[in-house]
Design a protein around this motif. Structure first.
Motif, PDB file in Angstrom:
ATOM      1  N   GLY A 102       0.758  -1.242   0.000  1.00 49.80           N
ATOM      2  CA  GLY A 102       0.000   0.000   0.000  1.00 49.80           C
ATOM      3  C   GLY A 102       0.785   1.287   0.000  1.00 49.80           C
ATOM      4  O   GLY A 102       0.205   2.375  -0.086  1.00 49.80           O
ATOM      5  N   GLY A 103       2.110   1.213   0.112  1.00 50.62           N
ATOM      6  CA  GLY A 103       2.914   2.422   0.122  1.00 50.62           C
ATOM      7  C   GLY A 103       4.388   2.100   0.039  1.00 50.62           C
ATOM      8  O   GLY A 103       4.799   0.955   0.253  1.00 50.62           O
ATOM      9  N   PHE A 104       5.191   3.123  -0.277  1.00 59.68           N
ATOM     10  CA  PHE A 104       6.639   2.908  -0.323  1.00 59.68           C
ATOM     11  C   PHE A 104       7.353   4.253  -0.247  1.00 59.68           C
ATOM     12  O   PHE A 104       6.749   5.323  -0.410  1.00 59.68           O
ATOM     13  N   CYS A 105       8.641   4.195   0.024  1.00 53.88           N
ATOM     14  CA  CYS A 105       9.490   5.371   0.057  1.00 53.88           C
ATOM     15  C   CYS A 105       9.921   5.671  -1.371  1.00 53.88           C
ATOM     16  O   CYS A 105      10.555   4.831  -2.021  1.00 53.88           O
ATOM     17  N   ASP A 106       9.569   6.868  -1.857  1.00 58.06           N
ATOM     18  CA  ASP A 106       9.764   7.226  -3.262  1.00 58.06           C
ATOM     19  C   ASP A 106      10.729   8.405  -3.372  1.00 58.06           C
ATOM     20  O   ASP A 106      10.499   9.464  -2.776  1.00 58.06           O
ATOM     21  N   LEU A 107      11.806   8.234  -4.111  1.00 58.57           N
ATOM     22  CA  LEU A 107      12.786   9.301  -4.256  1.00 58.57           C
ATOM     23  C   LEU A 107      12.154  10.545  -4.880  1.00 58.57           C
ATOM     24  O   LEU A 107      11.257  10.452  -5.726  1.00 58.57           O
ATOM     25  N   ASP A 108      12.627  11.711  -4.463  1.00 61.14           N
ATOM     26  CA  ASP A 108      12.124  13.009  -4.913  1.00 61.14           C
ATOM     27  C   ASP A 108      10.676  13.241  -4.477  1.00 61.14           C
ATOM     28  O   ASP A 108       9.984  14.099  -5.035  1.00 61.14           O
ATOM     29  N   TRP A 109      10.239  12.483  -3.496  1.00 59.44           N
ATOM     30  CA  TRP A 109       8.905  12.639  -2.903  1.00 59.44           C
ATOM     31  C   TRP A 109       8.999  12.441  -1.388  1.00 59.44           C
ATOM     32  O   TRP A 109       8.567  13.273  -0.616  1.00 59.44           O
ATOM     33  N   SER A 110       9.608  11.315  -0.989  1.00 57.58           N
ATOM     34  CA  SER A 110       9.808  11.003   0.433  1.00 57.58           C
ATOM     35  C   SER A 110      11.142  11.583   0.904  1.00 57.58           C
ATOM     36  O   SER A 110      12.025  11.879   0.099  1.00 57.58           O
ATOM     37  N   VAL A 111      11.280  11.707   2.227  1.00 54.53           N
ATOM     38  CA  VAL A 111      12.527  12.219   2.812  1.00 54.53           C
ATOM     39  C   VAL A 111      12.972  11.325   3.967  1.00 54.53           C
ATOM     40  O   VAL A 111      12.169  10.575   4.531  1.00 54.53           O
ATOM     41  N   HIS A 125       6.506  11.138   4.349  1.00 54.97           N
ATOM     42  CA  HIS A 125       5.907  11.569   3.075  1.00 54.97           C
ATOM     43  C   HIS A 125       5.987  10.406   2.081  1.00 54.97           C
ATOM     44  O   HIS A 125       6.473  10.538   0.957  1.00 54.97           O
ATOM     45  N   MET A 126       5.504   9.277   2.536  1.00 49.92           N
ATOM     46  CA  MET A 126       5.495   8.074   1.708  1.00 49.92           C
ATOM     47  C   MET A 126       4.547   8.235   0.511  1.00 49.92           C
ATOM     48  O   MET A 126       3.616   9.024   0.529  1.00 49.92           O
ATOM     49  N   ARG A 127       4.796   7.450  -0.505  1.00 47.69           N
ATOM     50  CA  ARG A 127       3.888   7.370  -1.652  1.00 47.69           C
ATOM     51  C   ARG A 127       2.879   6.263  -1.347  1.00 47.69           C
ATOM     52  O   ARG A 127       3.247   5.091  -1.221  1.00 47.69           O
ATOM     53  N   PHE A 128       1.608   6.622  -1.201  1.00 50.02           N
ATOM     54  CA  PHE A 128       0.573   5.654  -0.856  1.00 50.02           C
ATOM     55  C   PHE A 128      -0.398   5.437  -2.013  1.00 50.02           C
ATOM     56  O   PHE A 128      -0.443   6.218  -2.976  1.00 50.02           O
ATOM     57  N   VAL A 129      -1.182   4.368  -1.896  1.00 50.57           N
ATOM     58  CA  VAL A 129      -2.243   4.113  -2.867  1.00 50.57           C
ATOM     59  C   VAL A 129      -3.241   5.272  -2.800  1.00 50.57           C
ATOM     60  O   VAL A 129      -3.353   5.958  -1.776  1.00 50.57           O
ATOM     61  N   ASP A 130      -3.960   5.489  -3.878  1.00 52.62           N
ATOM     62  CA  ASP A 130      -4.909   6.596  -3.949  1.00 52.62           C
ATOM     63  C   ASP A 130      -5.919   6.547  -2.802  1.00 52.62           C
ATOM     64  O   ASP A 130      -6.527   5.499  -2.532  1.00 52.62           O
ATOM     65  N   GLY A 131      -6.057   7.689  -2.135  1.00 54.34           N
ATOM     66  CA  GLY A 131      -7.045   7.784  -1.065  1.00 54.34           C
ATOM     67  C   GLY A 131      -6.747   6.926   0.142  1.00 54.34           C
ATOM     68  O   GLY A 131      -7.627   6.751   1.004  1.00 54.34           O
ATOM     69  N   LEU A 132      -5.527   6.394   0.232  1.00 54.78           N
ATOM     70  CA  LEU A 132      -5.150   5.492   1.333  1.00 54.78           C
ATOM     71  C   LEU A 132      -6.117   4.309   1.443  1.00 54.78           C
ATOM     72  O   LEU A 132      -6.299   3.748   2.524  1.00 54.78           O
ATOM     73  N   LYS A 133      -6.704   3.909   0.316  1.00 55.48           N
ATOM     74  CA  LYS A 133      -7.661   2.809   0.343  1.00 55.48           C
ATOM     75  C   LYS A 133      -6.987   1.507   0.780  1.00 55.48           C
ATOM     76  O   LYS A 133      -6.028   1.053   0.180  1.00 55.48           O
ATOM     77  N   GLY A 134      -7.481   0.919   1.865  1.00 58.23           N
ATOM     78  CA  GLY A 134      -6.908  -0.309   2.401  1.00 58.23           C
ATOM     79  C   GLY A 134      -5.775  -0.075   3.379  1.00 58.23           C
ATOM     80  O   GLY A 134      -5.282  -1.016   4.001  1.00 58.23           O
ATOM     81  N   VAL A 135      -5.342   1.181   3.529  1.00 59.76           N
ATOM     82  CA  VAL A 135      -4.218   1.525   4.402  1.00 59.76           C
ATOM     83  C   VAL A 135      -4.723   1.996   5.766  1.00 59.76           C
ATOM     84  O   VAL A 135      -5.655   2.798   5.842  1.00 59.76           O
ATOM     85  N   THR A 136      -4.097   1.496   6.825  1.00 53.22           N
ATOM     86  CA  THR A 136      -4.354   1.988   8.179  1.00 53.22           C
ATOM     87  C   THR A 136      -3.041   2.535   8.734  1.00 53.22           C
ATOM     88  O   THR A 136      -2.115   1.761   9.012  1.00 53.22           O
ATOM     89  N   PRO A 137      -2.911   3.854   8.869  1.00 50.96           N
ATOM     90  CA  PRO A 137      -1.692   4.399   9.479  1.00 50.96           C
ATOM     91  C   PRO A 137      -1.578   3.916  10.926  1.00 50.96           C
ATOM     92  O   PRO A 137      -2.546   3.951  11.679  1.00 50.96           O
ATOM     93  N   ILE A 138      -0.391   3.458  11.304  1.00 45.05           N
ATOM     94  CA  ILE A 138      -0.163   2.951  12.663  1.00 45.05           C
ATOM     95  C   ILE A 138       0.625   3.952  13.498  1.00 45.05           C
ATOM     96  O   ILE A 138       0.261   4.240  14.639  1.00 45.05           O
ATOM     97  N   LEU A 139       1.720   4.479  12.956  1.00 51.69           N
ATOM     98  CA  LEU A 139       2.527   5.474  13.655  1.00 51.69           C
ATOM     99  C   LEU A 139       2.561   6.754  12.819  1.00 51.69           C
ATOM    100  O   LEU A 139       2.995   6.736  11.659  1.00 51.69           O
TER     101      LEU A 139
END
Length: 321
Positions: free
Chosen positions: A167-176, A208-222
């Motif tokens: 559902g997400g990943f660290c993306d260069l030039d987007w995440s830090v 500032h991870m790259r996530f699926v659109d609308g965080l669909k299916g994603v539950t932020p934990i921290l």
């Protein structure tokens, strides 16, 4: 009956338990050798731990060393987590791939309930060149946990697969990737949060991870709101960009650990901390990851979370690269 091969992580290596095909070879020899061989195998079985077939198999994949001492300790971190799970008394069987990188014998992954990857990211990722092979496991419903740099994928197909798997990943030039000290105070109503208390710890928490659109299916934990000091560096692939600067200026919470439920029922978890090996001594830091491993393996997480004793200062320095 097919030959069975069970590898159990123990101490600094792995142990291979007696196999059916060895018994067959013994029975082809003369009577005396047969009796001696069978007796030896039976005695070994009596003193060896037996992992029942109903236990969830959790496979740990460790990347090659990438940083200095007590930083990015992929193997040692995985061994600490594996031991914690095996000592927890829960229905799990932790298996450590006995070498760096993707398994030389990929069949070790075939019956895994979940796979934990702690490695270098981007082009140095253990899954580089293995996306299609790994994707077949994900489509079977196998869980996946990626820790720290392992959350970073190349743009294009790797990033697309990471989105599908967790559902997400660290993306260069987007995440830090700054070192900072977030304060984790609120947690969602989710099994991964079981037993986790508010905590704060300095680490290299990517955000500032790259996530699926609308965080669909994603539950932020921290999650927490980073301060402007986390963007003191000039813009660069991992240090800053106009989009993340606007997000921080607007006070947007940033998710540094998240759970993902795939449409097919498989589960994934991303965790951006663990640059500092000593962070594993924080009970809540460690519990979040242990709970997540259980959850991705479809193992019920205890209400108080996965039990594990705090590693001593001496224990945390075991198995370093």
């Amino acid at each position: 009956m097919a030959a069975q091969r069970n590898v159990c992580m123990a101490g600094n290596g792995s142990v291979e338990w007696p196999r059916y095909d060895r018994i067959v070879r013994c029975l082809r020899d003369d009577k005396m050798r047969t009796l001696l061989c069978v007796a030896a195998l039976l005695s070994t079985c009596l003193i060896s731990p037996i992992h029942g077939e109903d236990k969830a198999k959790i496979v740990f994949v460790s990347g090659k060393p990438s940083h200095g001492r007590m930083k990015h300790e992929h193997r040692a971190g995985n061994m600490l987590l594996a031991k914690s799970l095996d000592d927890s008394g829960l229905d799990v069987n932790a298996v450590l791939v006995p070498h760096y990188g993707y398994p030389q014998d990929p069949s070790i992954l075939d019956d895994a309930a979940t796979i934990v990857i702690f490695s270098t990211g981007h082009r140095g990722h253990v899954l580089h060149g293995r996306l299609d092979e790994f994707d077949k496991l994900m489509k079977k419903g196998t869980g996946v946990v990626m820790i720290h740099w392992a959350t970073e994928a190349e743009k294009g197909k790797p990033g697309e697969k990471f989105l599908q798997w967790m559902g997400g990943f660290c993306d260069l030039d987007w995440s830090v990737n700054p070192h900072w000290t977030p304060k984790f105070k609120d947690f969602p109503d989710h099994p991964i949060s079981n037993g986790v208390k508010p905590f704060s710890i300095n680490d290299e928490w990517y955000y500032h991870m790259r996530f699926v659109d609308g965080l669909k299916g994603v539950t932020p934990i921290l999650s927490d709101v980073p301060g402007p000091e986390t963007l003191r560096r000039n813009d660069g692939a991992r240090s800053g960009n106009p989009t993340v600067r606007r997000a921080v200026a607007a006070g947007e919470k940033q998710h540094v650990a998240w759970a993902y439920e795939r449409p097919d029922g498989g589960r994934g978890f991303g965790f951006t901390g663990a640059h500092n090996h000593d962070s594993w001594r924080n009970d809540d830091f460690r519990k979040v990851v242990l709970n997540a491993i259980l959850w991705t393996a479809h193992v019920q997480v205890p209400k108080s979370g996965c039990p594990s004793p705090t590693p001593s200062a001496k224990a945390i320095e075991l198995n370093l690269d």
